[in-house]
Design a protein around this motif. Structure first.
Motif, mmCIF file in Angstrom:
data_model
loop_
_atom_site.group_PDB
_atom_site.id
_atom_site.type_symbol
_atom_site.label_atom_id
_atom_site.label_comp_id
_atom_site.label_asym_id
_atom_site.label_seq_id
_atom_site.Cartn_x
_atom_site.Cartn_y
_atom_site.Cartn_z
ATOM 1 N N TYR A 173 -11.241 -7.578 16.481
ATOM 2 C CA TYR A 173 -11.869 -6.928 17.427
ATOM 3 C C TYR A 173 -11.461 -5.512 17.018
ATOM 4 C CZ TYR A 173 -13.337 -4.448 21.536
ATOM 5 O OH TYR A 173 -13.689 -3.472 22.447
ATOM 6 N N LEU A 198 -15.816 -7.549 23.330
ATOM 7 C CA LEU A 198 -14.791 -8.336 23.778
ATOM 8 C C LEU A 198 -14.794 -9.437 24.725
ATOM 9 C CD1 LEU A 198 -11.586 -8.272 23.621
ATOM 10 C CD2 LEU A 198 -11.483 -6.590 25.267
ATOM 11 N N LEU A 223 -6.888 -7.687 18.081
ATOM 12 C CA LEU A 223 -7.353 -7.023 19.110
ATOM 13 C C LEU A 223 -6.769 -5.545 18.860
ATOM 14 C CD1 LEU A 223 -7.362 -9.129 22.117
ATOM 15 C CD2 LEU A 223 -9.161 -9.097 20.658
ATOM 16 N N ALA A 225 -7.581 -2.328 20.306
ATOM 17 C CA ALA A 225 -8.381 -1.903 21.241
ATOM 18 C C ALA A 225 -8.291 -0.275 21.289
ATOM 19 C CB ALA A 225 -8.174 -2.372 22.627
ATOM 20 N N THR A 229 -11.900 0.610 25.606
ATOM 21 C CA THR A 229 -11.780 -0.856 25.993
ATOM 22 C C THR A 229 -10.843 -0.964 27.126
ATOM 23 O OG1 THR A 229 -12.461 -1.184 23.652
ATOM 24 C CG2 THR A 229 -11.229 -2.882 24.725
ATOM 25 N N VAL A 257 -2.124 -7.988 19.125
ATOM 26 C CA VAL A 257 -2.651 -6.857 20.044
ATOM 27 C C VAL A 257 -2.174 -5.648 19.871
ATOM 28 C CG1 VAL A 257 -3.326 -6.486 22.617
ATOM 29 C CG2 VAL A 257 -3.250 -8.809 21.839
#
Length: 823
Positions: A173, A198, A223, A225, A229, A257
């Motif tokens: 992502y 997401l 992820l 982000a 986000t 993450v």
């Protein structure tokens, strides 16, 4: 007055002199004391200086000893840590980028830790810093974005490079850069999620975790982000993310993450980065100097190679992959279960043998891998079940030596401890296959009243050779197979039949009670009639694959298995020698029957050998049976106890006569008369005379058939008796007729039944036993009690032996090799 003064002066002078002397003495004493004091001060000063020096030396020695001890302890601990690191992160998981190359894990070994940098204790000591991921943790990274992206790239490369292609599924992502951050991994089937994706991604992951079974590999979700986000995450999305954190690791889903906060959980490994120095929770906050970014050329090369392997599909397992962690640890009490390869999803496919899967039928055209499949299965079985649980009977009905690898050979004396019997090159020796079936039938009946151990697995490669032809062998073999198939599994006996011809399957379908017991079917590529008529799976599989079906071939019960290449005899030999060395005491060598080999006359049947070759009688050759017993002719003093060897194969005829004579001589006192009328046999006859302890030689010039009386048995060994002078035929007939009762027996060679009958004027009663070489069964009719003669098609180094006092039907024997130069 003057004198008094003088006396006083003298006294004063005397006292002064004494005082001066005393003063001098005092001064001398004082000077001496001062010198002594100075000496003492010097000694004290010297002693102090010495003590200071010794103290300094002691301090230095202590410091040096401490440093040495500390250094030794440090070296020991450092070496220990390095060893742990190499085990915990081997190959691609822990090698520096300078030496990095992809590596696959050892079979049965789970994923290890992954290197991200080094921990430096001083300028000279540095250890790899390892973090958990697959099967262990999620990663949460905090710090400069560019540095974190390098760390993530390195972690992914190590995880992908230390697992098999396709085992790690990658999802990224990346709303800010639209997947560009990790685009290099795109050719590996990486899935990229953009802005707004997401929430659906988290919902999909939670649904997969809750509904689907745990996959064989791992799913790594990265992820990356951005601020938007993090600010726009809803409470529902946060709850889904927390749920993935709690249950993901145990089900093979791992998060990497950056840019989002994660709620506290033991499965999270937190990495904080400042100026390329990181601290990690699992490393007790030690400072970690991060490795540089992996070289782009190494990433590109790895991705190209891994993508190519993904397109080709995973390689088949190796034979070593099927071995258990500990050999002979399984019990066969409730059956046998062993893997033969893996399926398309990577799981192992196991082949059962037991009450519910009693027997196995294998089929596939020539070149489809039948032998390789059998090798694979045997290799898997014998590493799991020891000789007390498993016994193998192996028959190769082809003209090859498939099972020779499992028995002692000239280069390798080892054998498989589980192999009790191996028959090779049986394409022209159906009699041995029948003998084995008879032996198994007897074992079946014996087990009905006894212990069912070990389990017996009988593998017959190219089994149709037993059922070929409409004769007594085919009929009896079919009946025995049916008996074993119907009742064998109850007593631990299992059949594995393999064929490359559809005609073999047709032979079984004519016996429905037989084929119905073969519920396990294995079809190799392009196999026909092995599976049900509407089951076409075998026509769709490639080489080194097979269809395993445990429901008698019915559609819907197929499992496609990829087979290892088990043909490397060198690689297998190491396994066999290891099992052979571990064999229990009393484990005997297997009985080996080689249809292409000619047995030699054992030394116990020669006069120079050890006396006592078993029951008395003339040894003629080796019987084709399980125990390799000799074929014997008893020569008691009664009518008809003579032997005729029939045929034109000179060498074999001479071997039969020599074996008979030598074995008789080995059993005790006897006298031999050697009559040689055939020039081609003179050399063999001369050798026999030289080896016999008491023998007379007669040739055509002085032959006669009136041997003198003797207290010991007399044997006339005749080479080419069909060449006897016609005027001597009456004497020969008289000897054949009346000699046995006088303990005089004739063992002679005639080149045809017609010539024998002519010599005996049509009366063949004096010939109570005969050995036929290249004489067809119909030609033997005059010597056979049933009309038409025996069923017999002559073949090299095989003979038909019939003794009318013992046999109902003749038996096939192998004449011993006696007269060759290398015998």
């Amino acid at each position: 007055m003057g004198s008094h003064r003088s006396a006083l002066v003298a006294t004063i002078r005397q006292e002064l002199a004494e005082a001066r002397g005393t003063a001098r003495a005092v001064l001398a004493a004082a000077e001496s004391a001062r010198g002594e004091a100075q000496n003492r001060r010097r000694l004290v000063r010297d002693a102090y200086a010495t003590c200071l020096s010794q103290l300094a030396a002691a301090r230095e020695n202590a410091r040096r000893d401490i440093r040495q001890r500390f250094h030794g302890e440090t070296e020991r601990l450092t070496g220990h840590l390095r060893g742990l690191a190499s085990v915990s992160a081997s190959g691609a998981a822990g090698t520096s980028w300078r030496l990095w190359a992809p590596s696959e894990p050892e079979p049965g070994r789970g994923p290890g830790l992954l290197r991200i940098g080094t921990i430096e204790f001083d300028e000279a000591e540095a250890l790899p810093a390892l973090i958990p991921l697959l099967d262990r943790a999620h990663l949460h990274l905090t710090g400069p974005q560019s540095t974190l992206d390098e760390v993530i790239t390195g972690v992914l490369l190590r995880a992908l490079g230390s697992t098999r292609p396709g085992e790690v599924e990658l999802t990224v992502y990346d709303p800010e850069r639209l997947g560009e951050t990790l685009a290099v991994f795109g050719p590996l089937g990486t899935r990229f999620i953009g802005p707004g994706g997401l929430g659906p991604l988290l919902d999909e992951l939670v649904d997969r975790l809750c509904r689907e079974p745990a996959p064989e590999g791992w799913q790594v979700v990265v992820l990356l982000a951005d601020r938007a986000t993090a600010e726009e995450m809803t409470r529902s999305q946060r709850a889904q993310l927390d749920r993935i954190v709690r249950i993901g690791v145990g089900r093979g889903v791992h998060l990497l993450v950056r840019g989002l906060e994660l709620a506290e959980h033991p499965s999270i490994e937190r990495i904080t980065v400042r100026d390329r120095i990181a601290s990690c929770g699992s490393l007790d906050r030690l400072e970690v100097r991060l490795d540089p970014a992996p070289p782009p050329e190494r990433i590109a090369a790895f991705v190209r190679e891994a993508a190519a392997r993904l397109r080709q599909g995973p390689p088949p397992p190796r034979l070593a992959d099927l071995e258990p962690a500990r050999p002979w640890a399984e019990s066969a009490r409730y059956g046998l279960l062993a893997p033969i390869g893996d399926s398309t999803d990577g799981s192992m496919v196991e082949l059962p043998l037991g009450d519910d899967a009693p027997h196995v039928l294998i089929g596939g055209p020539a070149g489809s891998g039948t032998t390789n499949l059998i090798y694979t299965w045997i290799g898997s079985l014998v590493t799991r079940y020891g000789p007390d649980d498993l016994a193998l009977y192996l028959l190769d009905g082809t003209d090859g030596e498939s099972f020779a690898r499992y028995v002692p050979g000239p280069r390798d004396p080892s054998w498989l401890p589980q192999v009790r019997l191996a028959g090779i090159n049986l394409h022209r020796d159906r009699e041995f296959g029948l003998a084995v079936l008879r032996h198994l039938g007897a074992e079946l009946r014996a087990r009905a009243d006894g212990e069912v151990r070990p389990r017996i697995v009988t593998v017959i490669d190219e089994f149709p050779m037993l059922l070929d032809g409409r004769d007594a062998i085919a009929d009896e073999a079919g009946d025995l197979l049916e008996e074993l198939a119907r009742h064998g599994h109850t007593y631990g006996l299992h059949l594995v039949l393999a064929t490359r011809e559809t005609a073999g399957i047709q032979a079984l379908t004519g016996r429905p009670a037989l084929i119905a017991r073969f519920t396990v079917r294995i079809a190799l590529p392009k196999a026909r009639r092995v599976l049900a008529t509407d089951n076409l799976a075998a026509s769709l599989i490639p080489r080194f694959h097979a269809v395993v079906n445990t429901e008698s071939g019915l559609s819907g019960a197929n499992r496609i298995v990829r087979l290892p290449d088990a043909g490397d005899r060198t690689a297998w030999g190491a396994v066999q020698r290891r099992l052979w060395r571990a064999r229990p005491g009393g484990c005997a060598e297997p009985r080996v029957f080689d249809g292409s080999a000619v047995p030699r006359l054992p030394s116990t049947y020669r006069p120079s050998g050890t006396p006592g070759g078993g029951e008395p009688g003339a040894v003629l050759g080796e019987r084709i049976d399980v125990s390799a017993r000799p074929a014997r002719l008893r020569l008691e003093p009664s009518a008809g106890r003579n032997l005729a060897v029939l045929g034109t194969r000179t060498e074999e005829a001479c071997d039969v006569l020599a074996a008979a004579a030598l074995s008789l001589a080995a059993q005790g006192p006897a006298h031999f008369s050697i009559v040689c009328l055939e020039a081609s046999a003179e050399r063999a006859a001369a050798r026999l005379v030289a080896e016999l302890p008491a023998a007379d030689w007669y040739d055509a010039s002085d032959v006669h058939f009136e041997p003198a009386r003797s207290e010991v048995p007399r044997y006339l060994i005749g080479y080419g008796l069909d060449l006897v002078n016609p005027r001597l035929r009456p004497a020969l007939r008289a000897l054949l007729t009346g000699g046995p009762e006088r303990r005089v027996h004739v063992l002679g060679w005639w080149r045809s039944v017609t010539r024998l009958r002519d010599d005996l004027a049509g009366d063949l009663q004096p010939i109570g036993a005969w050995v036929a070489l290249d004489v067809h069964g119909s030609q033997l009719a005059p010597l056979y009690p049933r009309p038409g003669g025996p069923v017999w098609k002559p073949r090299p180094r095989r003979a038909l032996f019939f003794d009318r006092s013992v046999h109902h039907t003749p038996e096939v024997i192998i004449p011993y090799e006696v007269n060759s130069d290398h015998a």
